[in-house]
Design a protein around this motif. Structure first.
Motif, mmCIF file in Angstrom:
data_model
loop_
_atom_site.group_PDB
_atom_site.id
_atom_site.type_symbol
_atom_site.label_atom_id
_atom_site.label_comp_id
_atom_site.label_asym_id
_atom_site.label_seq_id
_atom_site.Cartn_x
_atom_site.Cartn_y
_atom_site.Cartn_z
ATOM 1 N N LEU A 15 0.824 -1.207 0.000
ATOM 2 C CA LEU A 15 0.000 0.000 0.000
ATOM 3 C C LEU A 15 0.862 1.262 0.000
ATOM 4 C CD1 LEU A 15 -2.897 -0.926 2.464
ATOM 5 C CD2 LEU A 15 -2.983 -0.788 -0.026
ATOM 6 N N GLU A 50 -1.941 -1.544 -5.020
ATOM 7 C CA GLU A 50 -3.156 -2.047 -4.396
ATOM 8 C C GLU A 50 -3.501 -3.463 -4.845
ATOM 9 O OE1 GLU A 50 -6.461 0.567 -4.717
ATOM 10 O OE2 GLU A 50 -5.387 2.333 -3.974
ATOM 11 N N ALA A 57 -7.789 1.275 -1.125
ATOM 12 C CA ALA A 57 -6.737 1.233 -0.119
ATOM 13 C C ALA A 57 -7.299 1.344 1.297
ATOM 14 C CB ALA A 57 -5.730 2.349 -0.378
ATOM 15 N N LEU A 100 -3.671 4.446 5.400
ATOM 16 C CA LEU A 100 -2.374 3.777 5.493
ATOM 17 C C LEU A 100 -1.733 4.013 6.850
ATOM 18 C CD1 LEU A 100 -0.856 4.504 1.951
ATOM 19 C CD2 LEU A 100 -2.193 2.550 2.717
#
Length: 320
Positions: A107, A112, A132, A289
Motif C-alpha cells: 500500500l 493495491e 486502499a 495507510l
C-alpha cells in the motif's frame, strides 16, 4: 518461571518464527477433522463429546509431562524447557505478521493489486474492487483479532495453575470454535455450538484484559467510550470489544457499517444496522495507510505492558 518461559518463547519466535502450516498444527487440524467426521451426527451433544475428546488427547498429556518433570523427577530445568516449548507452539505473534507487513509495504508503494491478493490469502475473503482504505481497515481488524487470540489470550491462560496445559486449552478451543463453525459446510450445524460457547467463556476474561491493555497504551477515553457504546453492536461480542477498544485507542473507526464495504468475515466484524443510531459519535477517523503503522505501535506497546505486569507478578511471587 512463568515470565522467563514467555520471554524465552518470544525471543525464540522472533529469531525463528513457527510457520502457520507447521506439522504440529497440521496434526491438530487432521485430528479435529477426524473427530468431526466420526462424531457429527447432527446433534449438539455430539459436538460436546468431540470437544472434550480433543481436550483429553491434547491438554492432559501436556499437564502430565510437566507434572512428571517438575514434581516426580524434580527436573526443574527440563520442566522449564517444556514450558518454553509449549508457549512457543501456542504463541502466534509471528505466524501471520508477514502478511500484515507485506500489505503495508504494498500500500505504501501504491500497489493495491498486490495488497488485495495478500489480504485475500490472509483473511480468506473476496477482495476484488477494494480500495486502499478498505484494505487497510480489514488488515487492521484481522491483525487485532489475531494478536489477541495468538498472544494475549495465551498469556492469560499460561498464568493459570496448569500453565502450559491451559495455554493449549485456549488455543485448541479457539481453533475448534472456528473449524467447527466457520467453514461453509459447518455453518448452522449443531455440532459446533458447544465449541463456540466454550470458547466464548474461555475467552471472556482475556478479551476484556486485552481491551483494557489497548486502552491503557492508547487513547484511553476514546477506547473506553467506543467499548461501552459500540462493542455490543457487533454480531460477535468478543470481536466487538477488541475492535471497538482497539479502534478507539488508535483513533480509527473499525467495522463501521457500509453496505458497499465487504466485512472481514460474515461472523467477524459484522455489526448490526446502525442506521438508526448516532454513528457520528463513534470516535476516530476512517482507516488509512497510517492506521497500519498505528496498529503495529499499539500491539507492541500492549505486549510490553503485558510483559511488565508479568514481571511484577513474578517478582511478587519470588519475594513472597
Amino acid at each position: 518461571m512463568t515470565f522467563f518461559s514467555i520471554l524465552c518463547a518470544l525471543i525464540i519466535e522472533q529469531l525463528k518464527p513457527l510457520r502457520a502450516d507447521n506439522q504440529v498444527y497440521g496434526s491438530i487440524k487432521r485430528l479435529a477433522m477426524r473427530i468431526e467426521a466420526s462424531f457429527n451426527a447432527g446433534e449438539a451433544r455430539n459436538g460436546r463429546m468431540g470437544w472434550f475428546l480433543m481436550m483429553l488427547v491434547l491438554v492432559v498429556p501436556v499437564a502430565l509431562v510437566y507434572w512428571v518433570l517438575q514434581y516426580y523427577f524434580g527436573l526443574v530445568f527440563l520442566a522449564f524447557a517444556w514450558n518454553v516449548a509449549i508457549v512457543y507452539l501456542t504463541l502466534g505473534f509471528r505466524h501471520y505478521s508477514h502478511y500484515f507487513t507485506s500489505i503495508q509495504v504494498a500500500l505504501n508503494s501504491g500497489d493495491e493489486a498486490t495488497a488485495r491478493t495478500l489480504l485475500a490469502e490472509w483473511a480468506g475473503i473476496d477482495t476484488v474492487g477494494m480500495d486502499a482504505g478498505e484494505i487497510a481497515r480489514i488488515a487492521v481488524e484481522k491483525s487485532l483479532i489475531t494478536t489477541h487470540r495468538s498472544v494475549f489470550g495465551v498469556f492469560f491462560w499460561f498464568l493459570m495453575p496448569a500453565g502450559a496445559a491451559c495455554a493449549v486449552l485456549y488455543r485448541v478451543s479457539e481453533y475448534l470454535a472456528r473449524a467447527w463453525n466457520e467453514p461453509e459446510h459447518m455453518r448452522n450445524e449443531a455440532f459446533g455450538q458447544f465449541a463456540a460457547k466454550a470458547f466464548y467463556w474461555i475467552d471472556w476474561v482475556p478479551v476484556r484484559l486485552t481491551a483494557i491493555a489497548f486502552a491503557v497504551v492508547g487513547n484511553f477515553e476514546d477506547a473506553i467510550y467506543a467499548w461501552r457504546n459500540f462493542a455490543n453492536r457487533w454480531a460477535d461480542e468478543s470481536r466487538g470489544i477488541i475492535l471497538a477498544a482497539g479502534g478507539g485507542a488508535m483513533g480509527v473507526r473499525l467495522g463501521t457499517p457500509n453496505e458497499n464495504a465487504p466485512q472481514l468475515l460474515p461472523v467477524d466484524a459484522a455489526m448490526v444496522d446502525l442506521s438508526e443510531a448516532d454513528t457520528d459519535v463513534l470516535p476516530g477517523e476512517e482507516p488509512s495507510l497510517r492506521a497500519l503503522q498505528s496498529t503495529v505501535g499499539l500491539v507492541w506497546r500492549a505486549l510490553i505492558l503485558w510483559m511488565i505486569l508479568l514481571l511484577l507478578l513474578s517478582s511478587m511471587v519470588w519475594l513472597g
